[in-house]
Write an enzyme that holds these catalytic residues in place. Structure first.
Site, PDB file in Angstrom:
ATOM      1  N   PRO A  96       0.842  -1.200   0.000  1.00 65.60           N
ATOM      2  CA  PRO A  96       0.000   0.000   0.000  1.00 65.60           C
ATOM      3  C   PRO A  96       0.876   1.248   0.000  1.00 65.60           C
ATOM      4  O   PRO A  96       2.094   1.169   0.179  1.00 65.60           O
ATOM      5  CB  PRO A  96      -0.782  -0.123   1.305  1.00 65.60           C
ATOM      6  CG  PRO A  96       0.128  -0.899   2.199  1.00 65.60           C
ATOM      7  CD  PRO A  96       0.875  -1.857   1.315  1.00 65.60           C
ATOM      8  N   GLU A  97       0.273   2.388  -0.184  1.00 66.21           N
ATOM      9  CA  GLU A  97       1.010   3.651  -0.200  1.00 66.21           C
ATOM     10  C   GLU A  97       1.630   3.953   1.161  1.00 66.21           C
ATOM     11  O   GLU A  97       2.740   4.476   1.248  1.00 66.21           O
ATOM     12  CB  GLU A  97       0.070   4.796  -0.610  1.00 66.21           C
ATOM     13  CG  GLU A  97       0.719   6.155  -0.717  1.00 66.21           C
ATOM     14  CD  GLU A  97       1.611   6.324  -1.938  1.00 66.21           C
ATOM     15  OE1 GLU A  97       2.113   7.428  -2.150  1.00 66.21           O
ATOM     16  OE2 GLU A  97       1.797   5.345  -2.693  1.00 66.21           O
TER      17      GLU A  97
END
Length: 261
Positions: free
Chosen positions: A129-130
């Site tokens: 994920p970011e």
């Protein structure tokens, strides 16, 4: 991270991160020192001071897996938050060690590379994920890596694969190639568009519906796929580390001039 363009003074004081808005500064302290023939000693001194500051104030280990990660400080309070962007750091540390900086930089590079791999590995799609938050409490969770709903997207970023490229070139450890191959397979499975191209996705935790965004940043072609290509090559002369640094600095200059990613 922020400078008032009228006064030249820093604003938003008290926030320290190697993530968004700050990552390139630390990366290019080292790369510009190397590119400049190691003559600009102030760059090297600032880089070494920054690494010591990171080790003293931002470096922690998660529970239960003891993953080494770089968190953030906000007005004296530590946050176990780490952007995917911070995964530039293993490669940068390894590159510095290759150029004669302390050997413990390479040890830290290896530890952080393991963490960046786990940021991908522990997601259901195999894609990071970011932003992640690391668990610091042994009784709180069985997982080291935790993700908030707003941070579950993946933008096809290159930082992890760039670091894998540097670590493989400098250690000849084929596990870094294997990890890159896993990432490429995940990209092909969850982000490849049948009609052509690849798309950012909104949910790395849902392999049944990763929610394609119908958007592919140009850095995916310019950096992510380039580093994967180089990672899988056993020819060290295909693109030397010196040439790669020059290209990386040109990218930074273009971005500073407002040329879009």
């Amino acid at each position: 991270m922020f400078v008032n363009t009228n006064s030249g003074l820093f604003t938003h004081l008290g926030v320290f991160t190697l993530g968004a808005r700050a990552d390139s500064y630390y990366e290019y302290l080292l790369k510009q020192w190397i590119q400049g023939g190691k003559k600009e000693t102030q760059l090297l001194e600032d880089y070494l001071e920054a690494v010591e500051g990171i080790k003293k104030h931002l470096l922690h280990r998660s529970e239960p897996g003891k993953l080494t990660f770089v968190g953030e400080l906000a007005h004296g309070c530590f946050s176990a938050k780490m952007d995917h962007l911070v995964c530039f750091l293993p490669g940068t540390l390894a590159l510095g060690a290759h150029h004669g900086l302390p050997a413990d930089h390479m040890e830290l590079a290896r530890a952080l590379m393991d963490t960046c791999y786990q940021m991908n590995r522990q997601m259901e799609t195999g894609l990071s994920p970011e932003i992640v938050h690391f668990n610091l409490h042994p009784q709180k969770s069985r997982k080291d890596v935790q993700v908030k709903a707003a941070d579950r997207h993946n933008l096809l970023r290159p930082e992890t694969v760039e670091s894998l490229f540097y670590l493989y070139r400098l250690t000849d450890d084929r596990k870094y190639q294997d990890w890159g191959w896993e990432l490429l397979r995940s990209f092909n499975t969850y982000t490849r568009v049948p009609s052509g191209g690849y798309s950012s996705i909104s949910n790395v935790q849902d392999p049944r519906n990763p929610q394609p965004r119908d958007k592919m940043e140009s850095f995916f072609l310019r950096e992510t796929l380039k580093y994967l290509y180089l990672l899988f090559s056993d020819d060290p002369d295909l693109l030397s580390l010196g040439t790669q640094i020059k290209m990386s600095i040109l990218k930074f200059i273009w971005n500073c001039k407002g040329v879009p990613e």
